[in-house]
Design a protein around this motif. Structure first.
Motif, PDB file in Angstrom:
ATOM      1  N   ALA A 101     -21.260  18.642   0.386  1.00 50.58           N
ATOM      2  CA  ALA A 101     -20.878  20.037   0.664  1.00 50.58           C
ATOM      3  C   ALA A 101     -19.804  20.078   1.751  1.00 50.58           C
ATOM      4  O   ALA A 101     -19.859  19.327   2.729  1.00 50.58           O
ATOM      5  CB  ALA A 101     -22.109  20.823   1.112  1.00 50.58           C
ATOM      6  N   GLY A 102     -18.827  20.947   1.554  1.00 49.57           N
ATOM      7  CA  GLY A 102     -17.743  21.097   2.506  1.00 49.57           C
ATOM      8  C   GLY A 102     -16.609  20.088   2.319  1.00 49.57           C
ATOM      9  O   GLY A 102     -15.623  20.116   3.061  1.00 49.57           O
ATOM     10  N   LYS A 103     -16.756  19.216   1.327  1.00 50.71           N
ATOM     11  CA  LYS A 103     -15.724  18.212   1.057  1.00 50.71           C
ATOM     12  C   LYS A 103     -15.257  18.336  -0.389  1.00 50.71           C
ATOM     13  O   LYS A 103     -15.936  18.917  -1.228  1.00 50.71           O
ATOM     14  CB  LYS A 103     -16.291  16.801   1.256  1.00 50.71           C
ATOM     15  N   ARG A 104     -14.085  17.764  -0.652  1.00 49.40           N
ATOM     16  CA  ARG A 104     -13.596  17.668  -2.020  1.00 49.40           C
ATOM     17  C   ARG A 104     -12.885  16.332  -2.178  1.00 49.40           C
ATOM     18  O   ARG A 104     -12.548  15.675  -1.200  1.00 49.40           O
ATOM     19  CB  ARG A 104     -12.683  18.827  -2.384  1.00 49.40           C
ATOM     20  N   TRP A 105     -12.685  15.937  -3.423  1.00 49.11           N
ATOM     21  CA  TRP A 105     -11.935  14.720  -3.708  1.00 49.11           C
ATOM     22  C   TRP A 105     -10.538  15.093  -4.176  1.00 49.11           C
ATOM     23  O   TRP A 105     -10.344  16.080  -4.906  1.00 49.11           O
ATOM     24  CB  TRP A 105     -12.602  13.920  -4.822  1.00 49.11           C
ATOM     25  N   VAL A 106      -9.571  14.302  -3.757  1.00 55.34           N
ATOM     26  CA  VAL A 106      -8.227  14.319  -4.336  1.00 55.34           C
ATOM     27  C   VAL A 106      -7.958  12.887  -4.779  1.00 55.34           C
ATOM     28  O   VAL A 106      -8.569  11.944  -4.253  1.00 55.34           O
ATOM     29  CB  VAL A 106      -7.151  14.821  -3.343  1.00 55.34           C
ATOM     30  N   ALA A 107      -7.072  12.686  -5.736  1.00 60.08           N
ATOM     31  CA  ALA A 107      -6.871  11.329  -6.261  1.00 60.08           C
ATOM     32  C   ALA A 107      -5.416  11.093  -6.628  1.00 60.08           C
ATOM     33  O   ALA A 107      -4.690  12.015  -7.018  1.00 60.08           O
ATOM     34  CB  ALA A 107      -7.762  11.089  -7.471  1.00 60.08           C
ATOM     35  N   ALA A 108      -5.024   9.842  -6.485  1.00 58.00           N
ATOM     36  CA  ALA A 108      -3.670   9.396  -6.819  1.00 58.00           C
ATOM     37  C   ALA A 108      -3.755   8.290  -7.858  1.00 58.00           C
ATOM     38  O   ALA A 108      -4.527   7.345  -7.694  1.00 58.00           O
ATOM     39  CB  ALA A 108      -2.960   8.882  -5.574  1.00 58.00           C
ATOM     40  N   SER A 109      -2.981   8.416  -8.945  1.00 56.18           N
ATOM     41  CA  SER A 109      -2.873   7.364  -9.943  1.00 56.18           C
ATOM     42  C   SER A 109      -1.798   6.394  -9.469  1.00 56.18           C
ATOM     43  O   SER A 109      -0.638   6.774  -9.323  1.00 56.18           O
ATOM     44  CB  SER A 109      -2.496   7.950 -11.299  1.00 56.18           C
ATOM     45  N   MET A 110      -2.211   5.130  -9.229  1.00 54.99           N
ATOM     46  CA  MET A 110      -1.277   4.162  -8.656  1.00 54.99           C
ATOM     47  C   MET A 110      -1.215   2.900  -9.502  1.00 54.99           C
ATOM     48  O   MET A 110      -2.178   2.550 -10.185  1.00 54.99           O
ATOM     49  CB  MET A 110      -1.679   3.830  -7.219  1.00 54.99           C
ATOM     50  N   SER A 111      -0.064   2.237  -9.444  1.00 57.90           N
ATOM     51  CA  SER A 111       0.113   0.960 -10.143  1.00 57.90           C
ATOM     52  C   SER A 111       0.657  -0.059  -9.157  1.00 57.90           C
ATOM     53  O   SER A 111       1.408   0.275  -8.241  1.00 57.90           O
ATOM     54  CB  SER A 111       1.063   1.121 -11.332  1.00 57.90           C
ATOM     55  N   PHE A 112       0.258  -1.319  -9.382  1.00 54.09           N
ATOM     56  CA  PHE A 112       0.653  -2.425  -8.520  1.00 54.09           C
ATOM     57  C   PHE A 112       1.100  -3.584  -9.402  1.00 54.09           C
ATOM     58  O   PHE A 112       0.340  -4.024 -10.263  1.00 54.09           O
ATOM     59  CB  PHE A 112      -0.522  -2.873  -7.644  1.00 54.09           C
ATOM     60  N   VAL A 113       2.336  -4.045  -9.206  1.00 55.91           N
ATOM     61  CA  VAL A 113       2.859  -5.175  -9.971  1.00 55.91           C
ATOM     62  C   VAL A 113       3.267  -6.262  -8.977  1.00 55.91           C
ATOM     63  O   VAL A 113       3.999  -5.994  -8.024  1.00 55.91           O
ATOM     64  CB  VAL A 113       4.083  -4.772 -10.826  1.00 55.91           C
ATOM     65  N   ASN A 114       2.780  -7.478  -9.195  1.00 58.27           N
ATOM     66  CA  ASN A 114       3.142  -8.598  -8.337  1.00 58.27           C
ATOM     67  C   ASN A 114       4.532  -9.095  -8.734  1.00 58.27           C
ATOM     68  O   ASN A 114       4.714  -9.671  -9.796  1.00 58.27           O
ATOM     69  CB  ASN A 114       2.114  -9.728  -8.481  1.00 58.27           C
ATOM     70  N   VAL A 115       5.520  -8.838  -7.864  1.00 55.36           N
ATOM     71  CA  VAL A 115       6.890  -9.286  -8.120  1.00 55.36           C
ATOM     72  C   VAL A 115       7.275 -10.430  -7.191  1.00 55.36           C
ATOM     73  O   VAL A 115       8.446 -10.757  -7.043  1.00 55.36           O
ATOM     74  CB  VAL A 115       7.912  -8.126  -7.986  1.00 55.36           C
ATOM     75  N   GLY A 116       6.293 -11.047  -6.567  1.00 57.44           N
ATOM     76  CA  GLY A 116       6.546 -12.152  -5.656  1.00 57.44           C
ATOM     77  C   GLY A 116       6.555 -13.478  -6.369  1.00 57.44           C
ATOM     78  O   GLY A 116       6.504 -13.557  -7.599  1.00 57.44           O
ATOM     79  N   GLY A 117       6.574 -14.535  -5.590  1.00 59.46           N
ATOM     80  CA  GLY A 117       6.562 -15.876  -6.140  1.00 59.46           C
ATOM     81  C   GLY A 117       5.224 -16.558  -5.970  1.00 59.46           C
ATOM     82  O   GLY A 117       5.098 -17.752  -6.178  1.00 59.46           O
ATOM     83  N   ASP A 118       4.193 -15.782  -5.560  1.00 63.21           N
ATOM     84  CA  ASP A 118       2.871 -16.339  -5.298  1.00 63.21           C
ATOM     85  C   ASP A 118       1.831 -15.314  -5.722  1.00 63.21           C
ATOM     86  O   ASP A 118       2.130 -14.120  -5.821  1.00 63.21           O
ATOM     87  CB  ASP A 118       2.745 -16.644  -3.799  1.00 63.21           C
TER      88      ASP A 118
END
Length: 196
Positions: A101-118
């Motif tokens: 009670a007294g709270k709500r959720w917000v959400a972000a759709s995120m993507s992560f791509v490994n573009v490194g060498g490891d």
């Protein structure tokens, strides 16, 4: 018998004349003079920072739909991070599961791509910044009506992880920015922020 200096002088000047003639050649125009195209998602060459230019002072936040390359301070570990969507409020797919009670959720759709060498380890921290300047950490939830939460323990080079990141905030709070923060990020780079 005295020798002429002309042959000696000619032999000394010949290399200089050849160098001068080569230096005066014209530079080609058109496609041959243009630099090679840069790949859309650069791959780390193993140099610290990935070799890309640092963010400009006063750089603006990215927007929903944008991906940014998070430049790492450690060699060979860099991510391309995208914010695909933002929802307010976020609703659980389980009707019996909701914020307190007294709270709500917000959400972000995120993507992560490994573009490194490891390979890349676990996900860093994601924060939601409100209009009062407070930041709220991501919380664990189950599946949302919009999709599943993002989870990865490790990303190999070229692998991608995507899903929803959820924040629990007070009902009367307005979120202004999303931030991806990682121990690998270069300090004060101005990267990893999205305006919502």
């Amino acid at each position: 018998m005295r020798q002429s200096a002309a042959p000696v002088l000619a032999a000394a000047l010949l290399p200089l004349l050849l160098i001068g003639a080569t230096a005066c050649q014209s530079v080609p125009e058109g496609p041959a003079a243009r630099p090679a195209a840069v790949p859309a998602v650069p791959v780390d060459d193993g140099a610290p920072g990935g070799g890309a230019a640092p963010a400009r002072p006063g750089a603006k936040d990215a927007r929903v739909g944008d991906s940014v390359r998070v430049h790492g301070s450690r060699m060979g570990r860099h991510l391309q991070v995208g914010l695909g969507a933002y929802v307010d409020p976020a609703i659980s797919a389980d009707r019996n599961y909701a914020p307190p009670a007294g709270k709500r959720w917000v959400a972000a759709s995120m993507s992560f791509v490994n573009v490194g060498g490891d390979s890349y380890g676990a996900l860093g921290r994601v924060w939601a910044h409100d209009s009062a300047g407070r930041r709220h950490p991501a919380v664990r939830t189950g599946e949302l009506t919009t999709g599943k939460p993002v989870v990865f323990d490790s990303l190999e080079v070229g692998e991608r992880a995507e899903g929803w990141v959820v924040f629990e905030i007070p009902e009367n709070t307005s979120i202004r920015r999303i931030q991806y923060q990682d121990a690998n990020i270069q300090p004060n780079s101005g990267e990893g922020f999205w305006a919502v």
